[in-house]
Design an enzyme around this catalytic site. Structure first.
Site, PDB file in Angstrom:
ATOM      1  N   GLY A  68       1.205  -1.342  -0.292  1.00 19.21           N
ATOM      2  CA  GLY A  68       0.016   0.021   0.202  1.00 19.21           C
ATOM      3  C   GLY A  68       1.280   1.624  -0.063  1.00 19.21           C
ATOM      4  O   GLY A  68       0.276   2.419  -0.646  1.00 19.21           O
ATOM      5  N   LYS A  88      10.229   3.076   0.622  1.00 14.47           N
ATOM      6  CA  LYS A  88       8.261   3.380   1.976  1.00 14.47           C
ATOM      7  C   LYS A  88       8.247   4.277   1.443  1.00 14.47           C
ATOM      8  O   LYS A  88       8.640   4.909   2.697  1.00 14.47           O
ATOM      9  CB  LYS A  88       8.761   2.362   2.594  1.00 14.47           C
ATOM     10  CG  LYS A  88       7.606   1.545   4.241  1.00 14.47           C
ATOM     11  CD  LYS A  88       8.596   1.270   5.210  1.00 14.47           C
ATOM     12  CE  LYS A  88       6.867   1.199   5.704  1.00 14.47           C
ATOM     13  NZ  LYS A  88       6.676  -0.250   6.905  1.00 14.47           N
ATOM     14  N   GLY A 101      -0.621   6.143   0.906  1.00 11.14           N
ATOM     15  CA  GLY A 101       0.242   5.975   0.594  1.00 11.14           C
ATOM     16  C   GLY A 101       1.931   5.947   0.799  1.00 11.14           C
ATOM     17  O   GLY A 101       2.977   6.536   0.241  1.00 11.14           O
ATOM     18  N   ARG A 158       6.116 -12.617   1.555  1.00 10.01           N
ATOM     19  CA  ARG A 158       5.921 -13.119   2.427  1.00 10.01           C
ATOM     20  C   ARG A 158       4.860 -14.400   2.282  1.00 10.01           C
ATOM     21  O   ARG A 158       4.319 -14.210   1.130  1.00 10.01           O
ATOM     22  CB  ARG A 158       5.023 -11.400   2.603  1.00 10.01           C
ATOM     23  CG  ARG A 158       6.017 -10.393   2.755  1.00 10.01           C
ATOM     24  CD  ARG A 158       4.570  -9.187   2.098  1.00 10.01           C
ATOM     25  NE  ARG A 158       5.117  -8.007   2.042  1.00 10.01           N
ATOM     26  CZ  ARG A 158       6.296  -7.203   3.045  1.00 10.01           C
ATOM     27  NH1 ARG A 158       5.304  -7.030   3.904  1.00 10.01           N
ATOM     28  NH2 ARG A 158       6.506  -5.778   2.680  1.00 10.01           N
ATOM     29  N   ASP A 227       1.109 -11.183   6.740  1.00 11.16           N
ATOM     30  CA  ASP A 227       1.681 -10.203   5.530  1.00 11.16           C
ATOM     31  C   ASP A 227       2.951  -9.977   5.799  1.00 11.16           C
ATOM     32  O   ASP A 227       3.576  -9.138   4.558  1.00 11.16           O
ATOM     33  CB  ASP A 227       0.461  -9.635   5.309  1.00 11.16           C
ATOM     34  CG  ASP A 227       0.092  -8.843   6.361  1.00 11.16           C
ATOM     35  OD1 ASP A 227      -0.803  -9.260   7.154  1.00 11.16           O
ATOM     36  OD2 ASP A 227       0.018  -7.266   6.279  1.00 11.16           O
TER      37      ASP A 227
END
Length: 464
Positions: A68, A88, A101, A158, A227
């Site tokens: 995301g 990130k 985001g 993951r 996750d």
């Protein structure tokens, strides 16, 4: 594609992470590098992507999730193979859902520092190359400044990556993913009779070992959702983490975790639970439930053996004996009853002398119930008499596995507050200290002290 941030500035760089990529850290402050680290410019050969995955969050199936606020730029060659580079906080992706985001400076500094601190502690982890910031506001509980972390790992696949295709009932896609992971990261499994069962067993083993390492240094992840679990057994996704201070096995470092699912004491069990979720996802490839169960059954033995090995090292015991577990259990019960600082206890334990109690005072002073400590120390000394190493040799070995410096929340908070005022010197200083956690560093003695009273009021949550 990343979404640019206005007027980015460099907050911090890890020289050792830069070295893995063959980069000169001094160059990273240059505008062209700064733009790349922030997502304002994309390298010529990069093909940015965001990955889809699903997962169990706090034990409940959450369905489709995905990157995301993470964007994979590509990979570079490292000394041990290719390293993926991921931004990130660089803007919206197809999987941002209700998010923006973005990442904030506060959480970005925490992830940067802890990634590098965990690596220095010898714990499998993703790495962090840099943090860049911008004055563009991001709304969380309040308006905060934006930041981007460039993080590194051989892969960011993951457990939830496999769960996604299993729950979508797309076994062909599941097989493509599993075959890629095996060929790229576990080629030794290609000749196994059932390579998918072998994959599950190896990931289960790595996960058990990783969590044993967490327990041994008092690290709490805070959000062990499937996750957030790496298929390579790496510590991944630093959010509301914490290092144990006043020992409490039931401590919950994540304020969002009201039920205590991810408490310190629960981490080994949750690691096993997460492996079961991965096992379910791989079942269409493994074929037989019994084969998957056999792979999963190694978890408890692997965890027990690794945590025993680590605890023996922490107590300076070179050989294992039958009564050692009782000694460990009594130690943790004593620490729990007295709320003893985890890191200080093990570091000071190395100064205990086998035949002389006079050096015990700094260690003994950590306990409210000193007679109880004396009684345990008597058992410990008796055990040391069964070892061949002398005090000096044992202390050197113990100091090599019991860190003096860990990323306490209050240390991160001090660095964050200065950084929010554009003073990044404390981030750099703290990083330097944490990169040598086992060294004495007398000039930085204050970083190893008991936390101040105000530190107990700090809270971190899933938004951290």
């Amino acid at each position: 594609m990343p979404t640019p941030l206005p007027a980015p500035y460099l907050v911090a760089v890890s020289d050792t992470a830069a070295g893995l990529l063959g980069l000169d850290p001094a160059l990273l402050a240059r505008q062209d590098y700064l733009d790349t680290l922030t997502g304002n410019a994309v390298p010529e050969r990069a093909q940015p992507l965001a990955a889809v995955y699903s997962g169990h969050q706090f034990g409940v199936w959450a369905g489709q999730l995905g990157d995301g606020r993470a964007i994979l730029l590509g990979e570079m060659d490292g000394p041990d193979g290719p390293i993926e580079l991921q931004l990130k906080g660089a803007g919206l992706t197809p999987y941002s859902r209700m998010g923006d985001g973005r990442a904030v400076l506060r959480s970005s500094i925490r992830e940067f520092l802890c990634s590098e601190a965990m690596h220095a502690l010898g714990i499998p982890t993703s790495r962090a190359l840099s943090v860049t910031g911008s004055d563009q506001g991001v709304m969380r509980e309040t308006v905060e400044s934006s930041a981007v972390v460039l993080r590194m790992a051989p892969s960011f696949v993951r457990f939830g990556s496999f769960e996604h295709w299993f729950h979508k009932r797309q076994p062909a896609h599941l097989k493509v993913l599993a075959d890629y992971v095996i060929a790229r990261f576990y080629p030794q499994l290609l000749d196994e009779e059932n390579k998918y069962e072998a994959l599950l067993a190896e990931v289960t083993r790595r996960t058990a070992h990783m969590i044993a390492h967490w327990q041994a240094v008092g690290f709490m992840h805070g959000v062990m959702n499937t996750d957030n679990m790496s298929i390579l057994g790496l510590t991944l996704d630093y959010g509301p983490f914490g290092f144990m201070e006043s020992f409490d096995a039931e401590h919950i470092c994540n304020h969002t975790d009201q039920q205590g699912r991810y408490s310190y004491a629960m981490q080994p069990q949750i690691g096993h639970w997460n492996c079961y979720a991965l096992g379910q996802a791989l079942l269409p490839l493994i074929g037989e439930v019994e084969a998957a169960q056999a792979a999963l059954d190694i978890y408890q033995g692997e965890y027990a053996a690794k945590i025993s090995e680590l605890l023996h090292a922490k107590l300076g015991l070179a050989a294992e004996q039958a009564g050692d577990q009782a000694l460990f259990d009594a130690m943790f019960a004593l620490m729990q009853a007295n709320g003893v600082d985890f890191t200080l206890f093990f570091r000071r334990l190395g100064n205990l002398q086998r035949d002389h109690a006079g050096a015990d005072e700094p260690l003994r002073d950590l306990f409210i119930d000193r007679p109880a400590f004396d009684a345990w120390a008597l058992q410990y000394r008796a055990r040391l008499h069964q070892e061949s190493r002398g005090d000096a040799e044992r202390k050197a070995a113990m100091d090599g596995v019991n860190p003096k410096y860990v990323l306490r929340n209050y240390l991160a908070q001090v660095a964050i507050e200065k950084a929010q005022n554009k003073d990044f010197t404390e981030v750099a200083r703290l990083l330097s200290v944490l990169q040598r956690p086992y060294d004495e560093q007398p000039e930085h003695e204050s970083y190893a002290a008991l936390p101040p009273d105000w530190a107990s009021e700090l809270e971190v949550s899933c938004s951290s």
